[in-house]
Motif scaffolding. Structure first.
Motif, PDB file in Angstrom:
ATOM      1  N   ALA A 127       0.843  -1.196   0.000  1.00  0.00           N
ATOM      2  CA  ALA A 127       0.000   0.000   0.000  1.00  0.00           C
ATOM      3  C   ALA A 127       0.877   1.243   0.000  1.00  0.00           C
ATOM      4  O   ALA A 127       2.040   1.191   0.432  1.00  0.00           O
ATOM      5  N   HIS A 128       0.313   2.352  -0.469  1.00  0.00           N
ATOM      6  CA  HIS A 128       1.058   3.604  -0.366  1.00  0.00           C
ATOM      7  C   HIS A 128       1.260   3.958   1.102  1.00  0.00           C
ATOM      8  O   HIS A 128       2.366   4.300   1.520  1.00  0.00           O
ATOM      9  N   GLY A 129       0.186   3.897   1.887  1.00  0.00           N
ATOM     10  CA  GLY A 129       0.320   4.103   3.327  1.00  0.00           C
ATOM     11  C   GLY A 129      -0.501   5.241   3.889  1.00  0.00           C
ATOM     12  O   GLY A 129      -0.705   5.306   5.109  1.00  0.00           O
ATOM     13  N   ASP A 130      -0.987   6.158   3.061  1.00  0.00           N
ATOM     14  CA  ASP A 130      -1.782   7.256   3.605  1.00  0.00           C
ATOM     15  C   ASP A 130      -3.111   6.719   4.127  1.00  0.00           C
ATOM     16  O   ASP A 130      -3.730   5.848   3.532  1.00  0.00           O
ATOM     17  N   GLY A 131      -3.528   7.216   5.261  1.00  0.00           N
ATOM     18  CA  GLY A 131      -4.796   6.799   5.852  1.00  0.00           C
ATOM     19  C   GLY A 131      -4.734   5.512   6.650  1.00  0.00           C
ATOM     20  O   GLY A 131      -5.756   5.085   7.202  1.00  0.00           O
ATOM     21  N   LEU A 132      -3.571   4.894   6.747  1.00  0.00           N
ATOM     22  CA  LEU A 132      -3.439   3.658   7.510  1.00  0.00           C
ATOM     23  C   LEU A 132      -2.816   3.965   8.869  1.00  0.00           C
ATOM     24  O   LEU A 132      -1.659   4.359   8.955  1.00  0.00           O
ATOM     25  N   GLY A 133      -3.601   3.807   9.910  1.00  0.00           N
ATOM     26  CA  GLY A 133      -3.099   4.020  11.263  1.00  0.00           C
ATOM     27  C   GLY A 133      -3.136   5.464  11.724  1.00  0.00           C
ATOM     28  O   GLY A 133      -2.986   5.729  12.919  1.00  0.00           O
ATOM     29  N   ASP A 134      -3.313   6.412  10.810  1.00  0.00           N
ATOM     30  CA  ASP A 134      -3.351   7.832  11.171  1.00  0.00           C
ATOM     31  C   ASP A 134      -4.806   8.272  11.206  1.00  0.00           C
ATOM     32  O   ASP A 134      -5.432   8.444  10.157  1.00  0.00           O
ATOM     33  N   GLU A 135      -5.336   8.454  12.393  1.00  0.00           N
ATOM     34  CA  GLU A 135      -6.751   8.769  12.537  1.00  0.00           C
ATOM     35  C   GLU A 135      -6.984  10.201  13.015  1.00  0.00           C
ATOM     36  O   GLU A 135      -8.036  10.515  13.572  1.00  0.00           O
ATOM     37  N   LYS A 136      -6.007  11.078  12.795  1.00  0.00           N
ATOM     38  CA  LYS A 136      -6.213  12.486  13.140  1.00  0.00           C
ATOM     39  C   LYS A 136      -7.385  13.039  12.340  1.00  0.00           C
ATOM     40  O   LYS A 136      -7.490  12.813  11.138  1.00  0.00           O
ATOM     41  N   ALA A 137      -8.250  13.799  13.024  1.00  0.00           N
ATOM     42  CA  ALA A 137      -9.474  14.287  12.388  1.00  0.00           C
ATOM     43  C   ALA A 137      -9.175  15.152  11.178  1.00  0.00           C
ATOM     44  O   ALA A 137      -9.849  15.052  10.143  1.00  0.00           O
TER      45      ALA A 137
END
Length: 240
Positions: free
Chosen positions: A113-123
């Protein structure tokens, strides 16, 4: 490989980076079985029905050559080149992936995966990501003349670069992708390699026995890539 951000203000000369990428592809084309581009190859990409961004002819031509020669070239969308449709697949023969992929290569299981949006749940991040993924907003954006959309996108991206978008390595406990991989292993313990871009750091970290997370660096500072030889995964830097 990932995160070339071709066209970015961060490059002294983006065409020089293109030329270097082409030399890299020439160096591997005789023995590469598959090639994976893990997102943000372009700093901005938006396709109208009959219009695509200016430039990138060297890299697009080289990728077309690789594809025509029979080498599968996978293109994962990143958060900077998210708005594409069928141009790269139809014109260049690339295999476009819009979601993470789990596949087995030579007996090893890969999470790609590219990685954006995985594990980072900042609003704030999730809100912006939701905007970028909105089909309705894409439809509205496409109604604006490219003269204005291209200029706006360039300004937005360059503003992010000048205001310190890229953070240095924050440590195992604070890196979102590491935390994501550890959580994923609880339900999918068979995964041997997590391969990500996005973070612009070079990292090959064991998570448990026979399971590593690999973050690919970039083609802005490191000119880095990962090579899997069928048995082991190694992070390398391309030197002419």
């Amino acid at each position: 490989m990932s995160d070339a951000h071709l066209g970015s203000i961060s490059h002294d000369n983006s065409i020089d980076v293109e030329r270097k990428m082409c030399r890299f592809f020439d160096s591997i084309k005789h023995d590469a079985k598959e090639i994976y581009l893990m997102g943000d190859i372009f700093d901005y990409w938006f396709e109208y029905k009959n219009v695509v961004p200016r430039g990138f002819t060297r890299v697009l031509g080289k990728l077309s050559e690789l594809s025509d020669s029979g080498i599968p070239v996978y293109f994962f969308i990143g958060n900077h080149d998210i708005w594409l449709t069928d141009y790269l697949s139809t014109e260049c023969g690339l295999i476009v992936k819009k979601e993470p992929v789990v596949k087995t290569l030579n007996g090893k299981v890969f999470f790609l995966a590219h990685g954006d949006g995985l594990g980072d749940e900042k609003a704030s991040f999730m809100f912006i990501r939701k905007i970028y993924h909105s089909k309705f907003l894409r439809f509205l954006y496409a109604a604006v003349h490219p003269r204005w959309t291209m200029a706006f996108a360039s300004m937005w991206s360059n503003y992010s670069r000048m205001n310190g978008e890229i953070e240095p390595y924050m440590g195992e406990d604070k890196e979102h992708l590491i935390q994501f991989a550890k959580e994923k292993l609880k339900t999918s313990p068979e995964i041997n390699y997590f391969i990500f871009g996005h973070r612009h750091i070079m990292l090959n970290l064991p998570l448990k026995e026979d399971s590593n997370i690999v973050i690919l660096g970039d083609w802005m500072s490191y000119f880095s890539y990962a090579e899997y030889d069928g048995e082991t995964m190694e992070l390398k830097q391309f030197k002419d």
